[in-house]
Write a protein that holds these residues in place. Structure first.
Motif, PDB file in Angstrom:
ATOM      1  N   ALA A  30      11.116 -53.760 -41.527  1.00  0.00           N
ATOM      2  CA  ALA A  30      10.859 -52.448 -42.122  1.00  0.00           C
ATOM      3  C   ALA A  30      10.580 -51.439 -41.008  1.00  0.00           C
ATOM      4  CB  ALA A  30       9.672 -52.530 -43.063  1.00  0.00           C
ATOM      5  N   ILE A  31      10.890 -50.182 -41.294  1.00  0.00           N
ATOM      6  CA  ILE A  31      10.647 -49.095 -40.337  1.00  0.00           C
ATOM      7  C   ILE A  31       9.787 -48.033 -41.016  1.00  0.00           C
ATOM      8  CG2 ILE A  31      11.657 -47.265 -38.935  1.00  0.00           C
ATOM      9  CD1 ILE A  31      14.221 -48.891 -38.819  1.00  0.00           C
ATOM     10  N   GLU A  32       8.796 -47.567 -40.266  1.00  0.00           N
ATOM     11  CA  GLU A  32       7.963 -46.449 -40.711  1.00  0.00           C
ATOM     12  C   GLU A  32       7.991 -45.404 -39.605  1.00  0.00           C
ATOM     13  OE1 GLU A  32       3.340 -45.763 -42.076  1.00  0.00           O
ATOM     14  OE2 GLU A  32       3.771 -47.285 -40.573  1.00  0.00           O
ATOM     15  N   ILE A  33       8.368 -44.174 -39.937  1.00  0.00           N
ATOM     16  CA  ILE A  33       8.368 -43.071 -38.981  1.00  0.00           C
ATOM     17  C   ILE A  33       7.146 -42.209 -39.286  1.00  0.00           C
ATOM     18  CG2 ILE A  33       9.629 -41.101 -38.048  1.00  0.00           C
ATOM     19  CD1 ILE A  33      11.158 -43.722 -37.695  1.00  0.00           C
ATOM     20  N   VAL A  34       6.287 -41.994 -38.296  1.00  0.00           N
ATOM     21  CA  VAL A  34       5.084 -41.191 -38.470  1.00  0.00           C
ATOM     22  C   VAL A  34       5.229 -39.924 -37.630  1.00  0.00           C
ATOM     23  CG1 VAL A  34       2.582 -41.099 -38.164  1.00  0.00           C
ATOM     24  CG2 VAL A  34       3.682 -43.249 -38.862  1.00  0.00           C
ATOM     25  N   ASP A  35       5.208 -38.785 -38.310  1.00  0.00           N
ATOM     26  CA  ASP A  35       5.283 -37.478 -37.643  1.00  0.00           C
ATOM     27  C   ASP A  35       3.882 -37.104 -37.182  1.00  0.00           C
ATOM     28  OD1 ASP A  35       5.487 -34.844 -36.861  1.00  0.00           O
ATOM     29  OD2 ASP A  35       6.544 -34.184 -38.669  1.00  0.00           O
ATOM     30  N   ILE A  36       3.626 -37.227 -35.879  1.00  0.00           N
ATOM     31  CA  ILE A  36       2.285 -36.973 -35.361  1.00  0.00           C
ATOM     32  C   ILE A  36       1.885 -35.511 -35.471  1.00  0.00           C
ATOM     33  CG2 ILE A  36       2.391 -38.967 -33.805  1.00  0.00           C
ATOM     34  CD1 ILE A  36       2.615 -36.859 -31.481  1.00  0.00           C
ATOM     35  N   SER A  37       2.852 -34.604 -35.608  1.00  0.00           N
ATOM     36  CA  SER A  37       2.521 -33.181 -35.711  1.00  0.00           C
ATOM     37  C   SER A  37       1.795 -32.872 -37.025  1.00  0.00           C
ATOM     38  CB  SER A  37       3.769 -32.311 -35.581  1.00  0.00           C
ATOM     39  OG  SER A  37       4.633 -32.478 -36.682  1.00  0.00           O
ATOM     40  N   LYS A  38       1.818 -33.802 -37.976  1.00  0.00           N
ATOM     41  CA  LYS A  38       1.142 -33.605 -39.257  1.00  0.00           C
ATOM     42  C   LYS A  38      -0.223 -34.276 -39.302  1.00  0.00           C
ATOM     43  CE  LYS A  38       5.414 -33.032 -41.742  1.00  0.00           C
ATOM     44  NZ  LYS A  38       6.263 -33.487 -42.836  1.00  0.00           N
ATOM     45  N   ASN A  39      -0.630 -34.897 -38.190  1.00  0.00           N
ATOM     46  CA  ASN A  39      -1.909 -35.589 -38.131  1.00  0.00           C
ATOM     47  C   ASN A  39      -2.623 -35.188 -36.837  1.00  0.00           C
ATOM     48  OD1 ASN A  39      -3.864 -37.633 -37.417  1.00  0.00           O
ATOM     49  ND2 ASN A  39      -2.955 -38.959 -38.962  1.00  0.00           N
TER      50      ASN A  39
END
Length: 77
Positions: A32-41
């Motif tokens: 599985a792949i999860e992409i986390v946009d750090i600009s939103k955290n």
């Protein structure tokens, strides 16, 4: 099933390259792949602002800035 997490943000050339490597590996090994946009955290943005992409395998950091396809495949098997 293994989980690859990619800490990324928009307009990141290195992030796009890393995502391509991960997708190529996914065609050979199931995960599985999860992409986390750090600009939103804000916390992640402070931690990784200039160090992206960061690639995690099941929550453990395995690469930063770039990921090698062969190494990722070895870790996934």
């Amino acid at each position: 099933m293994a989980l690859i997490t990619i800490y990324s943000k928009p307009d990141c050339h290195l992030c796009e390259l890393a995502k391509g490597v991960v997708e190529r590996c996914r065609s050979k090994v199931e995960f599985a792949i999860e992409i986390v946009d750090i600009s939103k955290n804000p916390e992640l943005l402070d931690r990784y602002r200039d160090d992206i992409p960061v690639i995690l395998l099941d929550g453990n950091e395995i690469a930063r800035h770039f990921v090698r396809e062969r190494k990722l495949l070895e870790l996934l098997q």
